[in-house]
Design an enzyme around this catalytic site. Structure first.
Site, mmCIF file in Angstrom:
data_model
loop_
_atom_site.group_PDB
_atom_site.id
_atom_site.type_symbol
_atom_site.label_atom_id
_atom_site.label_comp_id
_atom_site.label_asym_id
_atom_site.label_seq_id
_atom_site.Cartn_x
_atom_site.Cartn_y
_atom_site.Cartn_z
ATOM 1 C CG HIS A 366 -1.812 -1.168 1.273
ATOM 2 N ND1 HIS A 366 -2.543 -1.497 2.378
ATOM 3 C CD2 HIS A 366 -2.089 -2.101 0.345
ATOM 4 C CE1 HIS A 366 -3.233 -2.585 2.120
ATOM 5 N NE2 HIS A 366 -2.966 -2.970 0.903
ATOM 6 N NE ARG A 473 -3.664 1.723 -10.211
ATOM 7 C CZ ARG A 473 -2.667 2.102 -11.020
ATOM 8 N NH1 ARG A 473 -2.247 3.350 -11.013
ATOM 9 N NH2 ARG A 473 -2.099 1.217 -11.831
ATOM 10 N NE ARG A 509 -8.766 0.018 -10.657
ATOM 11 C CZ ARG A 509 -7.480 -0.346 -10.609
ATOM 12 N NH1 ARG A 509 -6.925 -0.916 -11.657
ATOM 13 N NH2 ARG A 509 -6.773 -0.128 -9.534
ATOM 14 C CG ASN A 631 0.518 -2.552 -14.383
ATOM 15 O OD1 ASN A 631 1.263 -2.292 -15.315
ATOM 16 N ND2 ASN A 631 -0.004 -1.628 -13.594
ATOM 17 N NE ARG A 642 0.740 -5.697 -10.543
ATOM 18 C CZ ARG A 642 -0.313 -4.903 -10.687
ATOM 19 N NH1 ARG A 642 -1.464 -5.396 -11.133
ATOM 20 N NH2 ARG A 642 -0.245 -3.637 -10.412
ATOM 21 C CB CYS A 679 -4.775 2.280 -18.063
ATOM 22 S SG CYS A 679 -5.645 0.883 -17.339
HETATM 23 C C1 PEP Z 1 -3.123 -2.933 -14.409
HETATM 24 O O1 PEP Z 1 -3.265 -4.047 -13.900
HETATM 25 O O2 PEP Z 1 -2.457 -2.736 -15.435
HETATM 26 C C2 PEP Z 1 -3.731 -1.743 -13.789
HETATM 27 C C3 PEP Z 1 -3.699 -0.580 -14.392
HETATM 28 O O3 PEP Z 1 -4.296 -1.896 -12.574
HETATM 29 P P1 PEP Z 1 -3.470 -2.026 -11.208
HETATM 30 O O4 PEP Z 1 -2.034 -1.723 -11.505
HETATM 31 O O5 PEP Z 1 -4.103 -1.052 -10.277
HETATM 32 O O6 PEP Z 1 -3.715 -3.452 -10.832
HETATM 33 MG MG MG Z 2 -4.845 -4.390 -12.435
#
Ligand code: PEP
Ligand code: MG
Length: 752
Positions: A366, A473, A509, A631, A642, A679
């Protein structure tokens, strides 16, 4: 030789204090001290070895060994008995040193005539600063009392070393701790560079008077502080928002257990008995905890030891009588250094910080999310940084490389400043492009949006030249509170965001929690594989209460203005249909309640799992837009976590298999007229952005600082050429388009 029956460490400490109070330089002091200890413990030798550079110990004073060896004899950590003590932070007590494992003969000292050996670490808060040794000719067994007395003396020496009592003058000056340059290689938490002064999240306590003559008074101080500590823990446990089960409660229960632990208290009392001030008694325990912590690999035990360490910190704060973190001035150029930090605490510091360095933390924590939202350079997992850094130290943070320079040498600082200036120059050049479109030489225009997560991000919108907010977000407002936020507060926040954005569009989102993002007030699900578990829209649909409340807040915040909503982590048509129905139902209900309907309601889905790319046509017909969350998508496409450093950079976004997959998504969206954007973090990397444009993406959303570099590149290149380069790479059977695109940029005169 008659040895003292029982060592009265209190008498010895008193003499030590007097010896320290006498004038003279650091060397003189040390010389006096070793004489005094030798006499007090009836030892023929007493020597102090201090840590010089990171891996070396140097004999800095001795009574009994050859005087010429002082500042000449050096041992590596781990070498010889002295080196072993420094390495293990454990005493060695032997009646026959030469036959003890690890013994190393150092002829220049003349120590071969001494058989018995007792050495203890000089350590402060788990950091070994040196080694204190006594030796005798006879095969003498040092008693437990003597070992303890030597440990207590070593504790005092450590405190005095911290205060700089043994510093210089002269060429052989004994380096004070924490004055030398220190370099830490950690991991990138958030890109960016910063120069500033250390601000310790938990300031260390400097004990100015480690020795006490009045054990009764120190007992009373310790007990009053422990009493207050127990009350504090009970108050925290009783606080109503924590009554639900969960991680916080586990931690507090552990705190309570430790705070009631009689052994812990008894050991601190014994230290006071031996002549130490209450603060040093606590620090002695803390040192032992930290030594244990460094040996334990079991994550659960480590966490519990951390709890005990935190508790000792609280106790020290109570003994000092003030909360040193309260009412602190945050200097202009503050770089926060902490072991770890919660998102709410980090938000409290907010933009006043120029950078953050954490000893722990993970990319997805976080705190990292907040640092990213605040666009503050963040380095995580910088080993030992909280031990080394002192408030006010000069520090350089390189969030691009994941590197920290503490107390840097002039040359390093100069090179670093040059880098900062170059980046600032580039930013100026980007600022000049702010109001120009991201149109390529061959006339392809990209719409560049920015990602955001806080109200505080909105001022960046006009500054960076983004067309709108392509991803807002919303989870941060949920993560930083101890209870579910109120609909009224959320609606007010969403309204302010739309006010600040003005005519520019904002894509909200809905709540993306689960996996790594655990809400403090939600029961933690024990899932074997949280990234594949109950998260995002899955939680929203299974527990629609919060999702409905959020949709209502969004509708009220929009208050008749256009509203754009998208759902995270949609894996199939059914989930999208259910979420869309829920949203439309809420819109109708809000309307019936008299709230103005949005001028336009656009509903989209994030494509973060490969499955959605193969959804039935109806999905692409129903959805207003699709935003690729690269991501997550990349982690599932390559099956590479990730957040796992071992694998997260293993696969290339420009791999032709991943690009082929994305081309499929572009084709399906085009066939059904669904708007498409990207994104994930890759959208903000110029080469990746170029590749995305080449395969047909026309909307990208990225962090504000990336808009300039991406726009600058796109404006100077032909998209058709990039497309041709990718085709050629594929035709040639290359695994990745990266070399071909790199070559294109080089031909065009970019250094890439
Ligand atoms: C993603 O997964 O690419 C994304 C933009 O959302 P987050 O990084 O918040 O999971
Ligand atoms: Mg994501």
């Amino acid at each position: 030789m008659p040895y003292s029956e029982a060592v009265d460490s209190r008498v010895l400490l008193r003499r030590l204090r007097d010896a320290l109070a006498e004038g003279g330089g650091g060397q003189e002091r040390l010389d006096r001290i070793v004489r005094l200890i030798a006499t007090g413990l009836v030892a023929e030798v007493c020597s102090v070895y201090l840590r010089r550079e990171d891996q070396w110990l140097e004999l800095c004073a001795t009574e009994g060994l050859k005087a010429e060896s002082v500042h000449q004899t050096r041992l590596k950590i781990g070498q010889g008995l002295v080196g072993r003590i420094a390495e293990s932070a454990e005493p060695i007590n032997t009646r026959d040193a030469p036959s003890t494992r690890g013994f190393r003969y150092m002829p220049e000292t003349g120590e071969e005539v001494y058989a018995s050996f007792l050495g203890v670490p000089i350590q402060r808060l788990g950091e070994v600063l040196g080694v204190l040794v006594v030796q005798n000719r006879d095969h003498r067994e040092y008693t437990d009392d003597e070992v303890y007395a030597l440990e207590v003396i070593a504790m005092v020496l450590a405190e005095m070393a911290e205060l700089g009592a043994f510093v210089g003058p002269g060429p052989m000056a004994i380096a004070a701790q924490h004055r030398l340059p220190f370099y830490a290689r950690g991991l990138v938490g958030q890109e960016g560079v910063a120069e500033g002064r250390v601000l310790l999240h938990e300031p260390q306590f400097v004990v100015t008077n480690p020795i006490s003559d009045d054990p009764i008074r120190e007992y009373a101080r310790l007990h009053a502080a422990i009493e207050r500590l127990r009350e504090e823990v009970d108050e925290m446990l009783a606080a109503d928002y924590l009554t639900a089960s969960g991680e916080h409660r586990d931690v507090l229960q552990a705190y309570r257990m430790f705070a009631q632990d009689k052994g812990w208290v008894r050991r601190m009392e014994a230290s006071i008995d031996s002549g130490l001030a209450a603060e040093v008694a606590v620090e002695k325990e803390q040192s032992a905890t930290r030594t244990r912590m460094s040996r334990v690999s079991d994550p659960y035990l480590r966490e519990r030891l951390h709890d005990l360490d935190d508790l000792a910190n609280r106790l020290l704060r109570l003994l000092a009588g003030v909360d040193q973190t309260l009412g602190r001035e945050i200097p202009d150029d503050a770089i926060l250094v902490a072991r770890n930090i919660g998102p709410a605490e980090l938000l409290d510091y907010g933009r006043k910080l120029k950078g953050v360095v954490l000893e722990e933390g993970s990319v997805g924590s976080h705190a990292a999310i907040v640092a990213r939202a605040l666009a503050i350079p963040l380095v995580i997992q910088a080993e030992r940084i909280t031990r080394e850094a002192q408030n006010g130290d000069h520090i350089l943070v390189d969030g691009d490389q994941g590197v920290v320079h503490l107390r840097p040498e002039d040359g390093v600082a100069r090179a670093f400043r040059e880098k900062i200036e170059m980046l600032a120059d580039a930013q100026q050049a980007y600022a000049a492009l702010r109001d120009r479109p991201a149109t390529s030489r061959d006339g392809v225009t990209l719409q560049l949006h920015m990602n955001a997560g806080l109200m505080a991000d909105l001022p960046s919108l006009p500054k960076c030249g983004a067309i709108g907010v392509g991803l807002f977000r919303t989870e941060l407002q949920f993560l930083v509170r101890s209870t579910v936020p109120k609909r009224r507060d959320l609606a007010a926040l969403y309204a302010r965001i739309l006010d600040a954005a003005g005519e520019k569009p904002v894509v909200f989102r809905t709540l993306d929690i689960g996996s790594d993002k655990v809400l403090p007030y939600m029961k933690r699900q024990d899932e074997p594989n949280p990234a594949l578990g109950w998260r995002a829209i899955r939680v929203g649909l299974d527990r629609p209460g919060i999702m409905r409340m959020q949709i209502q807040a969004l509708l009220r915040g929009a208050n008749g203005r256009p509203l754009t909503v998208m759902y995270p982590f949609v894996a199939d048509l059914g989930e999208f249909e259910a979420a869309r129905e829920l949203t439309l139902r809420e819109a109708a209900r809000e309307c019936a309640l008299g709230h103005p309907p949005p001028a336009e309601l656009r509903i989209g889905a994030m494509l973060e799992t490969p499955s959605l790319a193969f959804a039935p046509d109806r999905f692409f017909q129903l959805v207003d837009f699709v935003s690729v969350g690269g991501n997550d998508l990349k982690q599932f496409f390559f099956a590479a976590d990730r957040e796992n450093e071992r694998v997260r950079r293993r696969y290339d976004t420009l791999s032709l298999s991943f690009l082929a997959f994305l081309e499929g998504v572009v084709a399906r969206c085009a066939a059904h007229g669904a708007t498409l954007s990207f994104c994930g973090e890759d959208a903000g990397r110029p080469l990746e952005a170029l590749a995305l444009a080449a395969i047909g993406f026309r909307q990208l959303s990225m962090r504000p600082a990336s808009i300039g570099p991406v726009k600058a590149l796109i404006r100077q290149i032909d998209i058709a050429e990039a497309k041709a380069a990718i085709h050629q790479a594929r035709a040639a059977g290359a695994p990745s388009a990266r070399p071909a695109l790199d070559a294109l940029l080089r031909r065009e005169g970019f250094s890439a």
